[in-house]
Scaffold this motif. Sequence first.
Motif, PDB file in Angstrom:
ATOM      1  N   ASP A1223       0.515  -1.062   0.303  1.00  0.00           N
ATOM      2  CA  ASP A1223       0.063   0.269  -0.184  1.00  0.00           C
ATOM      3  C   ASP A1223       0.869   0.785  -0.136  1.00  0.00           C
ATOM      4  N   VAL A1224       1.728   0.748   0.745  1.00  0.00           N
ATOM      5  CA  VAL A1224       2.295   2.630   0.387  1.00  0.00           C
ATOM      6  C   VAL A1224       3.175   2.619  -0.639  1.00  0.00           C
ATOM      7  N   ALA A1225       4.325   1.200  -0.670  1.00  0.00           N
ATOM      8  CA  ALA A1225       4.165   1.974  -2.693  1.00  0.00           C
ATOM      9  C   ALA A1225       3.730   2.139  -3.259  1.00  0.00           C
ATOM     10  N   LEU A1226       2.748   1.416  -3.441  1.00  0.00           N
ATOM     11  CA  LEU A1226       1.250   2.226  -4.871  1.00  0.00           C
ATOM     12  C   LEU A1226       0.808   3.976  -4.347  1.00  0.00           C
ATOM     13  N   THR A1227       1.440   3.685  -3.014  1.00  0.00           N
ATOM     14  CA  THR A1227       0.196   5.421  -2.488  1.00  0.00           C
ATOM     15  C   THR A1227       1.936   6.469  -3.460  1.00  0.00           C
ATOM     16  N   LEU A1228       3.174   5.962  -2.748  1.00  0.00           N
ATOM     17  CA  LEU A1228       3.986   6.584  -3.132  1.00  0.00           C
ATOM     18  C   LEU A1228       4.714   6.397  -4.574  1.00  0.00           C
ATOM     19  N   TYR A1229       4.184   5.695  -5.132  1.00  0.00           N
ATOM     20  CA  TYR A1229       4.182   5.633  -7.146  1.00  0.00           C
ATOM     21  C   TYR A1229       3.036   6.791  -7.977  1.00  0.00           C
ATOM     22  N   SER A1231       1.507   8.900  -6.575  1.00  0.00           N
ATOM     23  CA  SER A1231       1.511  10.280  -5.949  1.00  0.00           C
ATOM     24  C   SER A1231       2.689  11.313  -7.442  1.00  0.00           C
ATOM     25  N   TYR A1232       4.108  10.063  -7.349  1.00  0.00           N
ATOM     26  CA  TYR A1232       5.151  10.807  -7.997  1.00  0.00           C
ATOM     27  C   TYR A1232       4.104  10.692  -9.748  1.00  0.00           C
ATOM     28  N   ASN A1233       3.209   9.680  -9.998  1.00  0.00           N
ATOM     29  CA  ASN A1233       2.974   9.690 -10.615  1.00  0.00           C
ATOM     30  C   ASN A1233       2.154  10.486 -11.255  1.00  0.00           C
ATOM     31  N   ARG A1234       0.702  11.079 -10.867  1.00  0.00           N
ATOM     32  CA  ARG A1234       0.054  12.365 -10.856  1.00  0.00           C
ATOM     33  C   ARG A1234       0.790  13.519 -11.165  1.00  0.00           C
ATOM     34  N   ALA A1235       1.942  13.816 -10.096  1.00  0.00           N
ATOM     35  CA  ALA A1235       2.215  15.111 -10.235  1.00  0.00           C
ATOM     36  C   ALA A1235       3.391  14.946 -11.843  1.00  0.00           C
ATOM     37  N   SER A1236       3.954  13.669 -12.031  1.00  0.00           N
ATOM     38  CA  SER A1236       4.469  13.860 -13.680  1.00  0.00           C
ATOM     39  C   SER A1236       3.726  14.052 -14.350  1.00  0.00           C
ATOM     40  N   ASN A1237       2.468  13.388 -14.263  1.00  0.00           N
ATOM     41  CA  ASN A1237       1.063  13.788 -15.500  1.00  0.00           C
ATOM     42  C   ASN A1237       1.132  15.131 -15.536  1.00  0.00           C
ATOM     43  N   LEU A1238       0.465  15.755 -14.337  1.00  0.00           N
ATOM     44  CA  LEU A1238       0.009  17.501 -14.061  1.00  0.00           C
ATOM     45  C   LEU A1238       1.190  18.656 -14.342  1.00  0.00           C
ATOM     46  N   ARG A1239       2.222  17.478 -15.016  1.00  0.00           N
ATOM     47  CA  ARG A1239       3.472  18.538 -15.380  1.00  0.00           C
ATOM     48  C   ARG A1239       3.240  18.164 -16.210  1.00  0.00           C
ATOM     49  N   LYS A1240       2.676  17.223 -17.275  1.00  0.00           N
ATOM     50  CA  LYS A1240       3.421  17.122 -18.966  1.00  0.00           C
ATOM     51  C   LYS A1240       2.298  17.398 -19.556  1.00  0.00           C
ATOM     52  N   ASN A1241       0.933  16.927 -18.909  1.00  0.00           N
ATOM     53  CA  ASN A1241      -0.291  17.652 -19.201  1.00  0.00           C
ATOM     54  C   ASN A1241      -0.652  18.697 -19.719  1.00  0.00           C
ATOM     55  N   LEU A1242      -0.104  19.711 -18.417  1.00  0.00           N
ATOM     56  CA  LEU A1242       0.429  21.495 -18.787  1.00  0.00           C
ATOM     57  C   LEU A1242       1.231  21.700 -19.632  1.00  0.00           C
ATOM     58  N   SER A1243       2.001  20.847 -19.658  1.00  0.00           N
ATOM     59  CA  SER A1243       2.901  22.106 -20.710  1.00  0.00           C
ATOM     60  C   SER A1243       2.821  21.579 -22.432  1.00  0.00           C
ATOM     61  N   ALA A1244       2.943  22.303 -22.929  1.00  0.00           N
ATOM     62  CA  ALA A1244       2.610  23.037 -24.199  1.00  0.00           C
ATOM     63  C   ALA A1244       2.792  21.843 -25.685  1.00  0.00           C
ATOM     64  N   GLU A1245       4.003  21.053 -24.827  1.00  0.00           N
ATOM     65  CA  GLU A1245       3.918  19.533 -25.619  1.00  0.00           C
ATOM     66  C   GLU A1245       2.794  18.453 -25.244  1.00  0.00           C
ATOM     67  N   ALA A1246       1.669  19.309 -24.367  1.00  0.00           N
ATOM     68  CA  ALA A1246       0.635  18.175 -24.143  1.00  0.00           C
ATOM     69  C   ALA A1246      -0.044  18.075 -25.793  1.00  0.00           C
ATOM     70  N   LEU A1247      -0.672  19.079 -26.786  1.00  0.00           N
ATOM     71  CA  LEU A1247      -1.257  19.034 -27.875  1.00  0.00           C
ATOM     72  C   LEU A1247      -0.589  19.691 -29.182  1.00  0.00           C
TER      73      LEU A1247
END
Length: 1935
Positions: A1223-1229, A1231-1247
């Motif tokens: 549970d802890v490992a999946l939570t850590l993963y 959280s990291y995946n959510r932050a990286s997706n947010l940064r990637k999807n808000l970038s100009a490269e997304a579209l």
Amino acid sequence: MATPMAETTRRKASKAAIGPHRLVAWLIIWAARRFGQTSIKIGRFGFLAFGDVAITRGSITIIFGARLDNIHIVARGGILPDCLVHIAIQELLPDVHITSDRLSAVLHLNALSLKLLNTAQHASEDENQPCLGEKFSLDLQDCEVHLAKEIAQSVWHFHRQLSLSIKTVQLDVLQNVDSLCSSADFKLSYLQFGSVQAHLANLNDFKTQIQVTEQRISLESFVNNAFVGYHHEEIQYCLFGDYIKSRSLDFSLKARNISLAVAMATCSGIKNGMSSLDVSFHSAPVSSEGELTDARIEMEVSPMYSKLKEGGVPSSHLVDKMHHWNTLVYVGTLILKVNKFGHTLLTEMMLDSVQLEASTQSSAVLSQLTNALLGQLSPVSTPIDQQATLSPRPSSIKGLLLHANVQLTNFNVFITAQEQVCTMLRIDGVNVNHRPNESVWEISGVKALHMNHLPAALPICRSLELHTYMGHMRTCEIKYSTASQKCEVLLKEELYLVWSTNLHMCLHSTSSELMKVIHRITHALKPRSPSVPSDPKPVSSLTLCVSVRGNIMAALSLSKGHRVTFSSPEVSWMRSKMQASFKTDQLSIMFDQHEIFKLQVKNLNKWRKMIHKVQKKPFDSNSLLPPDLVIRAKSVTVQLNDDPFEVKLGDHYKLRIDESVEKEKRESALDQRVQELRKKHGLLPAGKVEELHSALGMRSARVYIDRSQKLYATSPMRTRLFTWTLQKLEVISLADVSLHGKENCIKHMREIDAQSPYPDEDVDYVTLWCRLVNVSISAWTFQLRDFPTPMLDIHDFQLWGRLVGAEQRAIPRARRQCVVEVGAPWGDMKVDRNMPALKFYHDFSADMGQYTMAYGPCWEPSWAMFNLSMNFVNMASVDPSKPLPFWDKSRNLFHGRLTLLVQRMSWLYHVSLDPYNTTEFMDWTWTNLGLDWTNAKWVLKGDLDIYARTASKYDDCRFLHLPNLQFRIDLEWLCPGDPNDHHSVMPCAPDKLPEYSMEAHDSFRAFRSQKFNMTWSFQTQPCEDGDFPCCNLYASTLRWMDRMKMCMARVARPIKRGKIFKNLRPKKAQLTRHVRNFFFNVDFHKFAVIYWVSFAKQNGYEIAGERLKLQMGMQHSLVPWLGPLIRRPRTNWDVKSLSAELFNTTVWLQSHDKRKTFKGNLGVSTASQRSYFLGFDTVTYARDKDRNADEEADSEEGDCDYVPRHKVQVFGLKASWTINNRDVALTLYDSYNRASNLRKNLSAEALKGFKVEEESLQTPSKSKKTISPTGTLASGVSPSPLSKLQSGPAYCMLQKLVSESDSNFVAVHEELSSDGVQIEDLHGIRACQTSDVTLKNWHGTLLRLFSLFVFTVISSKASLLSCDHKPVWKNQQEVRSKMTLVGSIESMQYYATIEAQASDNIRWLAKEHIETVSEAAAGIDSMFGSGQCVGGVVTDVHDDQLSGPQLQRIISRCRCQFFYAGYGEIEDTDGTQVPPPLQYEMVMDIINNLLLHMEPKKKELIERHQKMRLQLQFASLEEQKLPITNLQNKLRELVSRTRRYEREFFLVQRELEEYSEPDLLARSSDIQRNVEECKEQSNALSEELALMVNCYKEAQLRAQYQRKAARTHKEAPLVRRTEVCFKHAEWRMTEADGQIGIADLVLRNFLYTKLNREDESGSHQLELGWVKVTNLLPNSLYKDILTVQDMQASDKQVMLRIQCQFKAPVGGIAIKEHFEVNVVPLTIALTARFYSAVFAFFFPGKNPEEEDDLGGDDAASTISDDTLSVASAPAAPITDRQMDMQRRTSSRRRRAYYLMRSSMDDFDKMNERAAKNNMFLYVKIPEVPLRVSYKSEKEKHITNIHDFQLTLPTLEYHHQTWTWHDMAMAFKNDSKKALVAQAVKQKLHIKSRALLTETFRSEVPEENKAKLLLGAKLFGGAEKSKKGIFHKSSKSNNS
């Protein structure tokens, strides 16, 4: 005899009669002594009859001649008592010749007549008293007197003579004896005095009257038309007498139009004059002590002048308001009053309109006159023994109390040089008030002007009317105290001074000439004495204090248009007997715009020494010791001003941004108003709305212009670019005998700089000094522009030590000439300069309280602007060599040691692009730092903390703590010569370059560093308090560090460079690009890393280790760019060596403990629990250096036996994988995946869309990429990273590939042959075993592998090898890079717990259970147990103190290998895996709950993704963009709002730290709640945005693949291949105790292959070579449960093959193109006992006689729903009540599910159907023969069968839309019908198959017949239990 009364009367008369004569005698004696230094003695004399006369004046020769005509002398009672004498002389010719040793006089008389009348009086007894008669008359007419100096041959022949001609002289003397009163009248007319060469004097009328009484003397004179001239060759000295001491004296003089001329034969001379002179004098008789007690003098002159006779204007043109040149002195009005009362002397004087002029011409005239006048008056030698007797006579005013008041107004001084330049000094008024103990001078209105063009006459005006001035002083007050010997000068209000070379030259040239004249006069008048040892000059005890209060400004005009200005509000300077001090509260130095020091101050100093002819003094130990220096300043500021254009540009940019926001507000207000009007009045005309908007636009433009024009009306424009501020500065420089002299200085220099070789020959120095220095600074600040954070901030700075300054004397080629701009009339001058630099040798120790330095990429434009400004300050060297970088300059100029102790040192790095940032920093803080800086070495010792400064609750996060750290930096300079030999560095002047040089000249060639090696070392030592290095991280900290990385990688743009800005200088080199080798060493005695997902500390991990060692070596190189663009070489870092070691490291997973948690204001968890996750004894990592070109060539030939680049070894690895860890490992993963997706999807490269590579669709022969004749890879596009293949050994291989691509074709067949599984033939193994390895990249080794909790995995060794291969052709179209990954696990074992119980204690196995040992070495203990075989129970543990469940060996000594091959950007996976067999329950629990666990939220996201993908299939790409863009904007707004709330929360928390208030607490809670809401909304929107972006990209890829497939008409290329294979697997199922066996399962030649293609199509293929199940239950009828009929275990045979080919989904529905199952004939022998044991093994706690009452779709739902419940079920048996509760819960879940499903929209229904259904185009199961035996628990039962021959018929289906359950049910139903019929036939021994079949078909249905024969249980309903072999088999298969 005379009576006594008569005698007394006679004596009184005699005393009264001798008054005027005695006065004349006294004046003669005084004048001779004062002016001629001549001693004259006169005895008893008459009027023209002298007694004894003696004149002494060196060796002077005096000749005197006179002519007197018609002389009549009448005397009575004067010369002869009681006689009347009448003397008449017609002609009198006296001649006097005086030499040094004799006096000769000749008197010629002509027609002398003498008449005497005798009386009865007696002669005077006083022979020394001169006597005249009672009445004396003298009438002289036509008198001529000739005075000759040179005699030729006769007495009467004179070569040079003076002539005096008087027409009339009348003298009447009357003496009244009775009244003791005498009077004399003297008249003279028409007097002319001169010679043939010059006219000296002229007088028309002169009248004087003298009255002498017993008490006073009265004198009245009148002069008319007098002229007096002086000619040196024609005039002799005049002698006067002394007579008036005993009488009061009254004297008055009135003179008009008086002039005096002094001339020579060689020059015109000087003319002096005055228009009016009134003088009155009164004095009382001298007292008996010889003092003058009472006197009064009044004099008034108006005007008075002195001018040159040549070149001057007439005297009548001289006025007060105009100055005419060559007028030396002009006084408009002079009034003088002097009164003496006793010992008090009162003096009052007023001067008005005073003009003084000093010029080179007047100095020349004065010099000639002085030389002529004093040429023969050489000093007289005086014997030493007579010097005391000839001491100067005490002044007559000694002991008087002087009171003086002097007023001077309109004072002007003019200093001209060569009649071209002039310096004017104007003083409006001077008041002098002198008292006996104090003198006060008040000066006002002082201004100085410097003029280069002189007019004919210069108007005189007040100082306020002078505007172009170079000096100005409002008021000045001077106080002098005689008692304290102190002089105070106070300057008030304002002081302004400007110095220039032209002014200095003007003053110098004029003053030097005047000083020559003064020196000539003083030298001539000074008596000459023999040379005797002169005593040292007494030191003056005068104390001089100068204080300036007000606006002070002093400027140095360095050149035309450039100056340095010093300003201060208050300055004080004091000089006393032993010291001098300068004090100011604030001092500002201002420079002008450009090239400030192009004319350096040092040039001016050299120039000053040149014009003043200053000679250098010898510097040795005996020379004069220099004074100590103390500098104290409260504030010192050095400021560089910014470019005004840049400042205005920035201000207008900010104004424009603000105005754009205001404009939007106006437009919004206008639109709102228009909407209101439309609501009221309906539609408005379109033209009216446009007109309103147009008017608003014009108004906005007007507002912007007005604001721009008034931008600096209220606040001034910013001017500063860089500000250096020092507070409370104190500098003490001490000189000592031990530091003085050349030898001592060199000794200290060599002692400080011992590493540098000193030259053998003697070195001469231009500048050499040594001091003891002590510097104290309260605050030291560097400020850039108006940024709030200072660049450098130092507090409490104290420095002390030795400092040596040395400038080596240059050789001839190192001397240059510099031009100093002086101007007309002198022109520019040249000075010689020494080119070697001034070097400093220091041995300093320092203390600091606080040191803070800040920098960041946001400041780089400002810093670049500062560097540009410094280019104008620091003059570039004239040496034509390439300029030295700053590091080489520092090595050349500074030498020595610096030891520094700092209480707190911080380095702030901006993590923001805003230069006004005050919250976002990376803070490196040293505490109790000790710094030792020597030559190329820095050693820092202290506690280092690195903080993440951010305006949020994560502020002051200390993410790195290094206590007791020693940080060392070592530099190794790589130079052609000795890097420390700076003494041999000698610059060269540009005009003295050697002609023999064959290359570019470089004076610093041997000293210049080519590169340098740098080493960083970090080492920690144990602390007394047990502190150790620690790293604390949050998820936000990692994001913050990513932002910091982005800031650091930001490339700074050039600032004001290029031709437009006239800046073509080459860019300065960077130190980071000068490094060649960089070495990094870390040695921590202990360390810990703690990571938390959030500030609440709910999930995280901790890494703790005993020791960490890291060594890294990197090589830096610059790689030039290829192509037409001119770019600087790119930097390249190559790792040459890298090694790391970790000892006793443990990884803990931390989670929130809900039982001990409370939430405060910040929502921070106060308790957490941690669980063991990973640990190892030792980890070693080593990286080999990169291979060169020769090694790569060897590898191409097949030699790959070199050491891998990366090598990892792990010893004693331990791991624990539990539900909590999962549970802890999946939570850590997540959280990291959510932050990286947010940064990637808000970038100009997304579209951004995907570019279709058209070149990839062409064949290699038609591709744009070809091999050019020169051997390079030519391409129509820009070079890619693969362009590095153009060079090196890989080029030959690439050329062969290109040449063979058109001729060599390879046919690939995906299906395996029917011979069986051959591991060597697998694609992954073949790809990984090729010999084209170019680099062994990674090699990892794990010894004594890990342990898992609940079940344990043990391995003695594991290895991993990663290799890089040569590039290969992919699909005959493009070249791809290739890499492989090969891994193996040796001696892998599995252990499990015997009893299912939860325990926190982890039981680690001993070393002998892990390592591979032989049976002989196992020991005696293993003989009594199970040894190393399967089923053995571990009886000993690694830690005896731990107690836990016993472990049983499940699998012993197995091996696993896996292979992976990747090509370029596409990951082609080919692998073989051998999973070990496990017990079923643990396998299901581990797989479902640990390995394959999927959170409900994750499952929901997958369902949402499928639903969204289905929705977006009906929309175009452009239609998908708009909602994504809107969602991005909304999410950005939420993120910005969250950051704003966090900043507000940060500020509120700062206020709460100071004082706590309820309002602040409530506001803090509201902000925290808003933050949480924004985060929740952001997470939801982020997930939705990620889904939309993924669907959008999938749609793009799908469209790309469709276009590509439509053009090529070929099968989609393969992108991934997955292969899983094992040769042999054996599984033993045991009872619950783990000892009693149930069954053995043996599998051989298992192979699973999966293919994935670009268009989402692919295939699955599973093959099993052989299988066998053996019954281990005792007393069993059948031992072989499942075997293959007539088949040997061989690698060439396949028992089971399953093939499934699928296409891309359509509408979300999976398309199965071909599904086929092939099975060989099988033999099945089963008993009910074996079935019950296996059922209990797989389903513990369940009754095999009971089954779920489910069927059809319900059964499918139950299976899908129960998968998770079975996996999470406890190991304890389940009761009937619990089973009933689970059944009811499942029913409620299904009802809720259908209720929710009924309300779904169409897309939900489509998504649900698509997820469940599959489109099967073709399904086939060929016929399978079976031999079946079954034995029930009863001996005789209808279900007992033996060797039944059954055949599973062939099943085929076409175009069926099924779920997997539907297909399984179809298989089951169709197979059941065929198998039941065959079973009944064989049970009844029916031989006629056709007849029996026909009878059953015609009479009774098949199911009814089966019920009659086999019983109702076999085909019972849902309410009855079913049992049978076939049903159980199907259930087992489904399970």
